[in-house]
Design an enzyme around this catalytic site. Sequence first.
Site, PDB file in Angstrom:
ATOM      1  N   ASN A  80       0.834  -1.204   0.000  1.00 29.79           N
ATOM      2  CA  ASN A  80       0.000   0.000   0.000  1.00 29.79           C
ATOM      3  C   ASN A  80       0.862   1.244   0.000  1.00 29.79           C
ATOM      4  OD1 ASN A  80      -0.464   1.915   2.542  1.00 29.79           O
ATOM      5  ND2 ASN A  80       0.274  -0.086   3.271  1.00 29.79           N
ATOM      6  N   LYS A 133       5.727   4.230  16.863  1.00 29.48           N
ATOM      7  CA  LYS A 133       5.659   3.112  15.901  1.00 29.48           C
ATOM      8  C   LYS A 133       6.833   3.189  14.933  1.00 29.48           C
ATOM      9  CE  LYS A 133       2.579   0.604  12.812  1.00 29.48           C
ATOM     10  NZ  LYS A 133       1.186   0.389  12.427  1.00 29.48           N
TER      11      LYS A 133
END
Length: 362
Positions: free
Chosen positions: A120, A226
Site C-alpha cells: 500500500n 511506531k
Amino acid sequence: MYALLRPLLFKLGPETSHDLVMNTLGLVSKSKQLTRLCAMLVGAESRSRPAPPQSVQAMGITFPNPVGLAAGLDKQANACNALHKMGFGWLELGTVTPQPQPGNPKPRMFRLPEHRALINRMGFNSVGLTQFVKNLEQADPEIIKGINIGKNAATPLNNAIEDYLIGLRGVYNHADYITINVSSPNTRNLRDLQQDQALNQLLCALNLERQQLADNTGKYVPLVVKIAPDLDRRQIESIASILRQNNIDGVAATNATLSRRSVEQHALAQEVGGLSGTPVQNAATEVIAALYQNLQGEIPIIGIGGIDSPESALQKFEAGAKLIQIYTGFIYQGPGLIKTLLDAFPQSARHNIFAKPVETKR
Ligand SMILES: Cc1cc2nc3c(=O)[nH]c(=O)nc-3n(C[C@H](O)[C@H](O)[C@H](O)COP(=O)(O)O)c2cc1C
C-alpha cells in the site's frame, strides 16, 4: 462466514472492497442491535469482555486480550463498535493528520495473495482531526482506543513537530494511548524522523506537551512510538535509548517494509509502497527481539507484522512482545483469525509466554 464473503470481496479491487466493508461496518456501528448481530455472526459476542487469563496489563491499561487491530484499517474511527465486537482486545485508529487530506492517487493498494501480502501507498488519506474526533465520540467509551497520529503531506519535515503537537492535543481526551507514527513509508521523508536527533527533538516536545496536558486534565495518556522493520541494530539500539530518555511508554514494531526480498518474482513487487503480511513476519520479529534486548521489558512492545497464525503470534511473544496487532492477516482470514489466536493463548499462557519481565509503571 468470511470464507463465503472473501471470494466476493476479492473480486473487487482492494480499496473498493475495503471501502465497502468499512462503510458497512460504519453503518453497523451506529446500531447496538446490528453490532450485536454482527458479533454473533462472527461468533465473537463475549470475547471483548475482560477474561482474566487473557487480559494483559501494559502502560497502566488493562487490555481485555492481547490481540489488537493495527492502525490504518479504520483511519476515520468510523467503525469502532463493529470492529470491537469482532473480538479485538482494543483498536488502534488512524493514522489521523491535523488537516483532511486525500492521500496518494489511486490505485494505491495491491493484493499479493500468493504471499498473503499487501502493498500500500495510501499516504495518510485522512478525514482530519475535527471529523475524526466527531466520529470517535460515537464509539462505545468502553472500547480501549489507541490513536495513531501523523503529519500532513504538505507540512515540511522541519515543521513536523507542530503537526504532531496538534494531533496530540486534538486526540488527548479521547485516547487510552497515542501512537506517534514515524514509520509510514508513504509520506515523503517521514521515516527520517526515526533518526537520532530528529526523533529526540520530536519526542522531547511531545513528552513536554503530554506533561502539560496531564497536569491540566488530570489524565495521563501513554505515548507509543511506531517504528519501521527496515532498521539495523545500531538504529534500534539508539531508538531504544531515545524512547527511554523521553518517558515513552510503549513501542509498536513494526510498520510495513520497503524490502521486496521475499516477493521479488511477483508481478506487483515493484509497486511503490509498504509491503505487509507474511513477507514482513521475520523482519518484524527480528526488530522486536533486538528492541527487547535493549529495553529488557522496561517499555512494552506491541508486536506487529505478518501475524497470520498462532505460531507467528507466539514468535512475536517469544521475541518480547507484550501485545500484538493484526492487519493483513485480518484482510485474508477475517475475524476468524482473532478467534484462532485467542483460542491458542490459554495454552501459551501456561507455557509462560507472557512471563517476560513486567515494565515498571510510571
Ligand atoms: C492498507 C494499509 C494501510 C495502513 N495504514 C497505516 C496507517 O495509517 N498508520 C500506521 O501506523 N500503519 C498503517 N499500516 C501498517 C499496519 O498497521 C501494520 O503495521 C503493517 O501492515 C504490518 O502488519 P500486518 O503484516 O499485520 O499488516 C497500514 C497497512 C496497510 C496494509
